[in-house]
Design an enzyme around this catalytic site. Structure first.
Site: not given
Ligand code: NAI
Length: 334
Positions: A124, A171, A204, A228
């Site tokens: 972002y 991740k 995940d 988000d």
């Protein structure tokens, strides 16, 4: 003494839920003088900007704002108002409590987690370029400084709110440098908070765990994009976007807003659920030290939901007006 607070009603359902929230705050007895400013699509055409300077100046001066959702016109060269606001005021921590409310469907009962989302960088940061025709690049920016302050915020929050665990969501198995940096900083910060158990989960796997056993995660700390996406998943766990509140916290100012957007599909129909913005206003009252008024609204909300008054997003029949009136009455009795 009255608090002076900036109110940005926003676009779509924003003005409807903002009006309802103002009435609810009034019913709680707290004294607020509002400085109302428009931003977003509502002013874009007239002012040539979605975020006029006086909006930022007002928030800087008052240090606290309540904000409705804002839509940024796409493809017209305007930068996201939300991203600009968060970056300009350095509102680095986005805090989103995901908590079930009574009277909403049983499958949504018992969830109680908090997402602490880094609010200023990651994908972002606005660093995008066309490398050549047909090849676009978005840069994921992660800094040690931002990782440190968001992790510190999450652990500090967990201690203050009597939480047991902070789970970092990452991740780093794929993004070894950027997410690896978050993980490394998280581990260092965790050592300074021995009363809070640190935990690590890949994003995940986190999505799966949120559906199967969300409460095990307790307080989640994560980057901007994961935060988000997981916030909307969290909203789904407690009945939808009509419920979930949020706070954007910086060093010198704070902007309180619901997780949901402008809901163009229901705007102007008088059926929006104001609960998410009302709960954001409750967070604002706690931030201001107005705990008595905050507790009154919390009790009023519980009573309203227990009495079965619900808006259409929660399979009820009440419109925004019916719900707001029932809530104000319940606050009067609280
Ligand atoms: P959305 O949150 O506006 O709507 C998703 C679905 O949830 C819709 O079906 C909507 O009717 C429903 N919903 C949302 N809030 C509700 C409420 N209070 N009561 C009842 N139903 C509700 O998400 P969407 O459609 O992806 O985004 C629409 C616009 O909002 C976009 O322009 C987006 O950029 C903007 N947006 C702004 C945000 C902000 O200002 N913080 C946050 C998210 C999106």
């Amino acid at each position: 003494m009255a608090h002076t607070i900036t109110l940005i009603p926003g676009d779509g359902i924003g003005p409807e839920v903002a009006d309802a929230t103002r009435r609810v705050l009034e019913a709680s007895g707290v004294k607020i003088e509002w400085e109302v400013h428009n931003a977003g699509a509502a002013v874009a055409e007239k002012r040539g900007t979605t975020l006029p300077d006086e909006v930022l100046e007002s928030v800087r001066r008052n240090k606290v704002a309540l904000k409705g959702p804002i839509g940024t016109p796409i493809g017209k060269g305007f930068r996201s108002v939300n991203v600009t606001l968060r970056q300009a005021l350095d509102l680095y921590a986005n805090v989103r409590p995901i908590r079930s409310l009574p009277g909403v469907e049983p499958r949504f009962e018992g969830t109680d987690i908090v997402i602490v989302r880094e609010n200023t960088e990651d994908l972002y940061a606005g660093l995008e370029l066309m490398i050549m025709p047909g090849v676009a690049q978005s840069i994921k920016l992660i800094t040690e400084r931002a990782c440190a302050r968001i992790c510190e915020y999450a652990f500090d929050y967990a201690e203050k709110m009597n939480r047991k665990r902070v789970t970092v969501v990452h991740k780093a198995n794929i993004m070894k440098l950027s997410d690896g940096l978050l993980l490394e900083v998280f581990r260092k910060v965790a050592m300074r908070f021995p009363r809070i158990e640190p935990a690590e989960v890949i994003v995940d796997a986190c999505a799966l765990q949120m559906v199967k056993n969300a409460n095990k995660l307790d307080v989640i700390v994560t980057e901007n994009l994961y935060g988000d996406i997981l916030s909307d998943l969290g909203a789904g766990l407690v009945g939808g976007l009509g419920i979930v509140p949020g706070a954007n916290i910086g060093i010198s100012s704070a902007v309180f807003e619901a997780v949901h957007g402008t809901a163009p599909d229901i705007a102007g129909k008088g059926i929006a659920n104001p609960t998410a913005l009302v709960q954001s206003a409750v967070m604002m009252l706690h931030h201001l030290g107005e705990h008595t008024a905050a507790t009154k609204i919390e009790k009023g909300l519980l009573a309203t939901f227990q009495s079965g008054v619900r808006t259409a997003d929660l399979s009820g029949t009440a419109g925004t007006e019916d719900f707001t009136r029932a809530l104000c009455d319940a606050i009067g009795r609280a």
